[in-house]
Motif scaffolding. Sequence first.
Motif, PDB file in Angstrom:
ATOM      1  N   PRO A 127       0.843  -1.206   0.000  1.00  0.00           N
ATOM      2  CA  PRO A 127       0.000   0.000   0.000  1.00  0.00           C
ATOM      3  C   PRO A 127       0.874   1.250   0.000  1.00  0.00           C
ATOM      4  O   PRO A 127       1.880   1.319   0.700  1.00  0.00           O
ATOM      5  N   GLY A 128       0.509   2.217  -0.820  1.00  0.00           N
ATOM      6  CA  GLY A 128       1.280   3.448  -0.930  1.00  0.00           C
ATOM      7  C   GLY A 128       2.418   3.371  -1.926  1.00  0.00           C
ATOM      8  O   GLY A 128       3.145   4.339  -2.109  1.00  0.00           O
ATOM      9  N   SER A 129       2.579   2.219  -2.586  1.00  0.00           N
ATOM     10  CA  SER A 129       3.650   2.056  -3.575  1.00  0.00           C
ATOM     11  C   SER A 129       3.119   2.243  -4.986  1.00  0.00           C
ATOM     12  O   SER A 129       1.997   1.857  -5.287  1.00  0.00           O
ATOM     13  N   ASP A 143       7.663   4.489  -2.850  1.00  0.00           N
ATOM     14  CA  ASP A 143       6.835   4.298  -1.662  1.00  0.00           C
ATOM     15  C   ASP A 143       6.614   5.654  -1.004  1.00  0.00           C
ATOM     16  O   ASP A 143       7.585   6.290  -0.560  1.00  0.00           O
ATOM     17  N   ARG A 144       5.352   6.071  -0.948  1.00  0.00           N
ATOM     18  CA  ARG A 144       5.002   7.350  -0.331  1.00  0.00           C
ATOM     19  C   ARG A 144       5.211   7.248   1.178  1.00  0.00           C
ATOM     20  O   ARG A 144       4.668   6.367   1.825  1.00  0.00           O
TER      21      ARG A 144
END
Length: 150
Positions: A41-43, A61-62
């Motif tokens: 998640p967030g990638s 990646d955030r």
Amino acid sequence: MIKEIEPPNDFFLNDPKLAIQGLPDIDLHSLHTEKKLVHRPGSTWYGVYLKADIIAALRMDRIDEYTVNIHAYLATQYQQMHLLKYIFIDTVNYLKEHTQYTVMVIATPEPCTHVVRTMKPLGFKYTGTIKKKLIWRNAVVNLLHYSREI
């Protein structure tokens, strides 16, 4: 050219040496058993293209709205050509033009000294170590962090 792509399963499946050298153990397991990468998640994945061919994959990646962690995977056949430096220069320019990110972070397993040698001349500064952070090639290793402003 850099553009957003779906997780590059075939890129790694077609370059097993890169997958073995570059992916963490959990991603390697997923790639070989399920034929797909673990989605984080967030990638977001980006492809780096030379003409029509993808030569590198970037996983971004955030961390927060202004900070992104980037991990680059350069295809085996291009690794001795010193292209990673230019890919990161292009990545900085891409992030400046297309995102709100102001800080770029590189997190690398401590054994990957080639990453540090590439990043330091590009202005990345050492920002810390997380001790015994991940399993890398069946050993628990430290994770080094380097960052720079975009």
